[in-house]
Design a protein around this motif. Structure first.
Motif, PDB file in Angstrom:
ATOM      1  N   VAL A  44      36.429  32.450  40.230  1.00  0.00           N
ATOM      2  CA  VAL A  44      37.813  32.172  40.627  1.00  0.00           C
ATOM      3  C   VAL A  44      37.803  31.607  42.037  1.00  0.00           C
ATOM      4  O   VAL A  44      37.316  32.242  42.972  1.00  0.00           O
ATOM      5  CB  VAL A  44      38.678  33.446  40.540  1.00  0.00           C
ATOM      6  N   LYS A  46      40.401  30.170  43.969  1.00  0.00           N
ATOM      7  CA  LYS A  46      41.621  29.981  44.764  1.00  0.00           C
ATOM      8  C   LYS A  46      41.328  30.234  46.246  1.00  0.00           C
ATOM      9  O   LYS A  46      40.552  31.130  46.572  1.00  0.00           O
ATOM     10  CB  LYS A  46      42.745  30.888  44.260  1.00  0.00           C
ATOM     11  N   ILE A  89      44.638  30.193  35.538  1.00  0.00           N
ATOM     12  CA  ILE A  89      44.716  31.621  35.243  1.00  0.00           C
ATOM     13  C   ILE A  89      45.996  32.242  35.774  1.00  0.00           C
ATOM     14  O   ILE A  89      46.168  33.454  35.716  1.00  0.00           O
ATOM     15  CB  ILE A  89      43.473  32.371  35.803  1.00  0.00           C
ATOM     16  N   MET A 214      38.037  41.763  37.442  1.00  0.00           N
ATOM     17  CA  MET A 214      37.993  40.952  38.663  1.00  0.00           C
ATOM     18  C   MET A 214      36.920  41.573  39.574  1.00  0.00           C
ATOM     19  O   MET A 214      36.198  42.472  39.160  1.00  0.00           O
ATOM     20  CB  MET A 214      39.378  40.957  39.336  1.00  0.00           C
ATOM     21  N   SER A 215      36.847  41.099  40.824  1.00  0.00           N
ATOM     22  CA  SER A 215      35.764  41.570  41.704  1.00  0.00           C
ATOM     23  C   SER A 215      35.671  43.099  41.759  1.00  0.00           C
ATOM     24  O   SER A 215      34.574  43.653  41.804  1.00  0.00           O
ATOM     25  CB  SER A 215      35.969  41.031  43.118  1.00  0.00           C
ATOM     26  N   ARG A 230      36.881  37.270  35.429  1.00  0.00           N
ATOM     27  CA  ARG A 230      37.420  36.327  36.421  1.00  0.00           C
ATOM     28  C   ARG A 230      37.111  36.876  37.816  1.00  0.00           C
ATOM     29  O   ARG A 230      37.811  37.750  38.302  1.00  0.00           O
ATOM     30  CB  ARG A 230      38.931  36.156  36.230  1.00  0.00           C
ATOM     31  N   VAL A 231      36.065  36.353  38.439  1.00  0.00           N
ATOM     32  CA  VAL A 231      35.591  36.944  39.684  1.00  0.00           C
ATOM     33  C   VAL A 231      35.649  35.931  40.829  1.00  0.00           C
ATOM     34  O   VAL A 231      35.047  34.860  40.744  1.00  0.00           O
ATOM     35  CB  VAL A 231      34.150  37.479  39.515  1.00  0.00           C
ATOM     36  N   GLY A 232      36.375  36.273  41.878  1.00  0.00           N
ATOM     37  CA  GLY A 232      36.495  35.396  43.036  1.00  0.00           C
ATOM     38  C   GLY A 232      35.774  35.936  44.263  1.00  0.00           C
ATOM     39  O   GLY A 232      34.708  35.447  44.657  1.00  0.00           O
ATOM     40  N   GLN A 233      36.349  36.969  44.866  1.00  0.00           N
ATOM     41  CA  GLN A 233      35.871  37.430  46.174  1.00  0.00           C
ATOM     42  C   GLN A 233      34.417  37.890  46.183  1.00  0.00           C
ATOM     43  O   GLN A 233      33.727  37.730  47.192  1.00  0.00           O
ATOM     44  CB  GLN A 233      36.786  38.543  46.693  1.00  0.00           C
ATOM     45  N   ARG A 239      39.159  37.005  50.687  1.00  0.00           N
ATOM     46  CA  ARG A 239      40.225  36.056  51.058  1.00  0.00           C
ATOM     47  C   ARG A 239      40.924  36.529  52.327  1.00  0.00           C
ATOM     48  O   ARG A 239      40.947  37.718  52.620  1.00  0.00           O
ATOM     49  CB  ARG A 239      41.251  35.949  49.922  1.00  0.00           C
ATOM     50  N   TRP A 247      50.239  39.272  44.525  1.00  0.00           N
ATOM     51  CA  TRP A 247      50.969  40.098  43.562  1.00  0.00           C
ATOM     52  C   TRP A 247      51.902  41.035  44.342  1.00  0.00           C
ATOM     53  O   TRP A 247      51.606  42.212  44.520  1.00  0.00           O
ATOM     54  CB  TRP A 247      49.989  40.912  42.703  1.00  0.00           C
TER      55      TRP A 247
HETATM   56  C1  LIG Z   1      42.525  35.851  42.199  1.00  0.00           C
HETATM   57  C2  LIG Z   1      42.476  36.183  40.750  1.00  0.00           C
HETATM   58  C3  LIG Z   1      41.345  36.794  40.194  1.00  0.00           C
HETATM   59  C4  LIG Z   1      40.090  37.130  40.977  1.00  0.00           C
HETATM   60  O1  LIG Z   1      40.302  38.130  41.924  1.00  0.00           O
HETATM   61  P1  LIG Z   1      39.103  38.547  42.914  1.00  0.00           P
HETATM   62  O2  LIG Z   1      39.578  39.769  43.569  1.00  0.00           O
HETATM   63  O3  LIG Z   1      38.939  37.398  43.844  1.00  0.00           O
HETATM   64  O4  LIG Z   1      37.890  38.731  42.067  1.00  0.00           O
HETATM   65  C5  LIG Z   1      41.355  37.076  38.832  1.00  0.00           C
HETATM   66  N1  LIG Z   1      42.431  36.770  38.070  1.00  0.00           N
HETATM   67  C6  LIG Z   1      43.519  36.187  38.564  1.00  0.00           C
HETATM   68  C7  LIG Z   1      44.659  35.896  37.661  1.00  0.00           C
HETATM   69  C8  LIG Z   1      43.585  35.868  39.922  1.00  0.00           C
HETATM   70  O5  LIG Z   1      44.688  35.275  40.410  1.00  0.00           O
END
Ligand SMILES: *Cc1c(COP(=O)(O)O)cnc(C)c1O
Length: 252
Positions: A44, A46, A89, A214-215, A230-233, A239, A247
């Motif tokens: 992810v 963003k 997403i 997620m993370s 779905r993994v971002g951080q 971030r 949210w």
């Molecule tokens: C940002 C986001 C994630 C990932 O979150 P992290 O904490 O960065 O892993 C997953 N799903 C959605 C819908 C997001 O907006």
């Protein structure tokens, strides 16, 4: 491409983070007797600038998840020379659907018939089709988009056979909580829902995919049957803004 020293460092950080996440995924799969190939990691991206995503691509990220259409569009244009599959997403407004129909490979946040209709129409104009997941609000929090779990069956039963939408499964965000049991309950609810839909849904719809984790909670999600994480951080670093920015109203 020729990398500066700073870019080398950024590339190595992404590679190391990815390896760490993949190691944890492997451990969680092993623990629950799941095949590694049954779980897909969706990075992810963003808030991560396009130039850093070039490095992420070099590190092996060929799919990227974005929650804001404007940001996703700009990045897909800046990186159009790379073969990246963009996954949307986040919640979609009707007036943005036409852009998504042009560049996205997948849409994970379907929760209304109106958006489904518009997306199908726009995809037909573009001569494209798209993988789609239905978003479910598994935590019951007002800040989260998605259908209440008990409404999903009726929603999909009333979904016309849109020829450009390939319905593949469900997506959710669990409650943000340090209480693992409450997080797990969200995921368990999703697994049960998927089982029901796999048996009862019309044959042109498929519900094999479960996008959750997620993370902070992907290992629990794997244990409960997630097929897309779905993994971002955990890959790109923390971030600048807290989760409550994305949210509003979340508690923990
Ligand atoms: C940002 C986001 C994630 C990932 O979150 P992290 O904490 O960065 O892993 C997953 N799903 C959605 C819908 C997001 O907006």
């Amino acid at each position: 491409m020729e990398l500066t020293e700073q870019q080398e460092q950024q590339l190595n950080t992404i590679k190391n983070n990815l390896a760490g996440v993949q190691q944890k995924i492997a451990t969680a799969c092993h623990k629950t007797g799941r095949e590694l190939s049954s779980v897909q990691l969706l990075p992810v991206t963003k808030t991560v600038p396009a130039e850093r995503l070039r490095l992420a691509f070099a590190a092996g990220c060929t799919e990227m998840g974005e929650n804001k259409i404007k940001e996703a569009r700009e990045k897909s244009e800046a990186l159009s020379d790379l073969n990246i599959k963009w996954s949307i997403i986040g919640h979609l407004q009707t007036n943005k659907v036409k852009y998504v129909a042009r560049f996205a490979h997948e849409f994970q946040a379907l929760d209304s018939l109106k958006i489904a209709e518009e997306l199908d129409k726009r995809l037909q104009i573009e001569g494209r089709s798209m993988d789609v997941l239905v978003q479910v609000n598994s935590s019951g929090e007002a800040s989260k988009f998605g259908l209440p779990p008990e409404d999903v069956r009726a929603f999909i039963m009333n979904l016309p056979n849109f020829s450009s939408l390939r319905i593949k499964g469900l997506m959710t965000l669990a409650i943000f909580s340090t209480d693992h049991e409450r997080v797990r309950q969200c995921f368990t609810k999703m697994r049960t829902l998927r089982e029901m839909l796999q048996q009862e849904a019309p044959t042109h719809l498929s519900f094999d995919e479960l996008s959750m984790g997620m993370s902070g909670d992907y290992e629990i999600a794997i244990e409960e049957g997630a097929t897309i994480l779905r993994v971002g951080q955990a890959i790109f670093g923390k971030r600048d803004l807290p989760d409550s920015h994305y949210w509003p109203g979340i508690t923990s």
